[in-house]
Design a protein around this motif. Structure first.
Motif, PDB file in Angstrom:
ATOM      1  N   LEU A   1      44.856 -24.239 -10.347  1.00  0.00           N
ATOM      2  CA  LEU A   1      46.271 -24.525 -10.609  1.00  0.00           C
ATOM      3  C   LEU A   1      47.148 -23.364 -10.151  1.00  0.00           C
ATOM      4  N   GLU A   2      46.694 -22.146 -10.384  1.00  0.00           N
ATOM      5  CA  GLU A   2      47.453 -20.966  -9.960  1.00  0.00           C
ATOM      6  C   GLU A   2      47.552 -20.898  -8.437  1.00  0.00           C
TER       7      GLU A   2
ATOM      8  N   VAL B   1      51.004 -21.417  -5.861  1.00  0.00           N
ATOM      9  CA  VAL B   1      51.408 -20.533  -4.761  1.00  0.00           C
ATOM     10  C   VAL B   1      51.580 -21.332  -3.470  1.00  0.00           C
ATOM     11  N   SER B   2      50.723 -22.327  -3.274  1.00  0.00           N
ATOM     12  CA  SER B   2      50.686 -23.050  -2.002  1.00  0.00           C
ATOM     13  C   SER B   2      51.840 -24.038  -1.826  1.00  0.00           C
ATOM     14  N   THR B   3      52.287 -24.665  -2.930  1.00  0.00           N
ATOM     15  CA  THR B   3      53.339 -25.672  -2.797  1.00  0.00           C
ATOM     16  C   THR B   3      54.706 -25.026  -2.574  1.00  0.00           C
TER      17      THR B   3
ATOM     18  N   ARG C   1      47.352 -26.002 -25.075  1.00  0.00           N
ATOM     19  CA  ARG C   1      46.555 -25.077 -24.265  1.00  0.00           C
ATOM     20  C   ARG C   1      46.805 -25.332 -22.783  1.00  0.00           C
ATOM     21  N   PHE C   2      46.839 -26.605 -22.394  1.00  0.00           N
ATOM     22  CA  PHE C   2      47.071 -26.908 -20.981  1.00  0.00           C
ATOM     23  C   PHE C   2      48.482 -26.508 -20.563  1.00  0.00           C
ATOM     24  N   LEU C   3      49.472 -26.756 -21.417  1.00  0.00           N
ATOM     25  CA  LEU C   3      50.844 -26.373 -21.079  1.00  0.00           C
ATOM     26  C   LEU C   3      50.970 -24.857 -20.956  1.00  0.00           C
ATOM     27  N   ASN C   4      50.207 -24.107 -21.737  1.00  0.00           N
ATOM     28  CA  ASN C   4      50.178 -22.649 -21.586  1.00  0.00           C
ATOM     29  C   ASN C   4      49.594 -22.258 -20.236  1.00  0.00           C
ATOM     30  N   SER C   5      48.587 -23.006 -19.773  1.00  0.00           N
ATOM     31  CA  SER C   5      47.994 -22.756 -18.458  1.00  0.00           C
ATOM     32  C   SER C   5      48.996 -23.032 -17.348  1.00  0.00           C
ATOM     33  N   VAL C   6      49.847 -24.038 -17.550  1.00  0.00           N
ATOM     34  CA  VAL C   6      50.905 -24.364 -16.584  1.00  0.00           C
ATOM     35  C   VAL C   6      51.864 -23.193 -16.445  1.00  0.00           C
TER      36      VAL C   6
END
Length: 209
Positions: free
Chosen positions: A110-111, A115-117, A177-182
């Motif tokens: 995801l990280e 960066v790519s988009t 937890r997923f939203l924190n990863s976002v």
């Protein structure tokens, strides 16, 4: 990560009613981004239906997948140290893909995708809940009205699908937890959506910070 062609899936089995509901929302949400989005990278393909419809609507679409038998434009393994062309894709889409990676690897992917988009990520992930959905439709209204009550299955770690490492709602994998990863990936939730008729698929439009 298991190749989808190794599962011996047939298109007739893959085209369920619930999957068509998801195809509808995949397209609807992408179209909602407007004319600012024209170059699309789709990661994780099987039957090319999504790509074919986008191309018929004058989008430029590049496909990426780990499975060479699907003939993607880019062979891409999200578990490896991958790179993608920068400042090329207005939106990167991946539907029901991240859960096929261990959670820590999905965070790293995801990280890298953030960066790519150039602008957006459009994703869906499984949301495992016990739910009650009620649909009410009146003849004088064009749209149905829905009531959805869903309770995450926080008491179990077992995904609904054997090919998934994790699913949102399960023990240790809360939505927060997923939203924190976002946020950690440098993204902001622009829009989130669950269709009460198929609440297992949780859609998010993520905007690059």
């Amino acid at each position: 990560m298991e190749l989808i062609t190794s599962l011996n899936l047939r298109n007739s089995e893959y085209f369920s009613k619930h999957r068509f509901i998801s195809y509808h929302h995949q397209l609807r949400l992408l179209f909602s981004l407007g004319k600012q989005v024209k170059n699309v990278l789709e990661i994780g393909i099987f039957n090319s239906l999504f790509t074919d419809i986008l191309k018929r609507n004058d989008y430029k679409v590049t496909t990426a997948d780990i499975d060479p038998h699907l003939n993607p434009d880019i062979i891409l393994d999200l578990t490896q140290d991958f790179t993608l062309p920068k400042d090329t894709f207005d939106v990167i889409v991946l539907f029901q893909v991240l859960e096929h990676l261990p959670y820590e690897q999905s965070e790293l992917a995801l990280e890298k995708l953030a960066v790519s988009t150039k602008k957006y990520l459009l994703i869906s992930i499984p949301y495992n809940t016990e739910h009650l959905a009620i649909q009410v439709k009146f003849s004088f209204l064009r749209r149905s009205r829905h009531l959805l009550i869903n309770v995450p299955k926080f008491w179990t770690k077992k995904p609904l699908c054997d090919q998934h490492y994790w699913e949102i709602g399960l023990k240790g994998y809360s939505k927060q937890r997923f939203l924190n990863s976002v946020v950690k990936a440098g993204l902001t939730v622009k829009h989130e959506f669950i269709d009460p008729t198929n609440p297992y698929h949780y859609f998010l439009i993520l905007q690059k910070n």
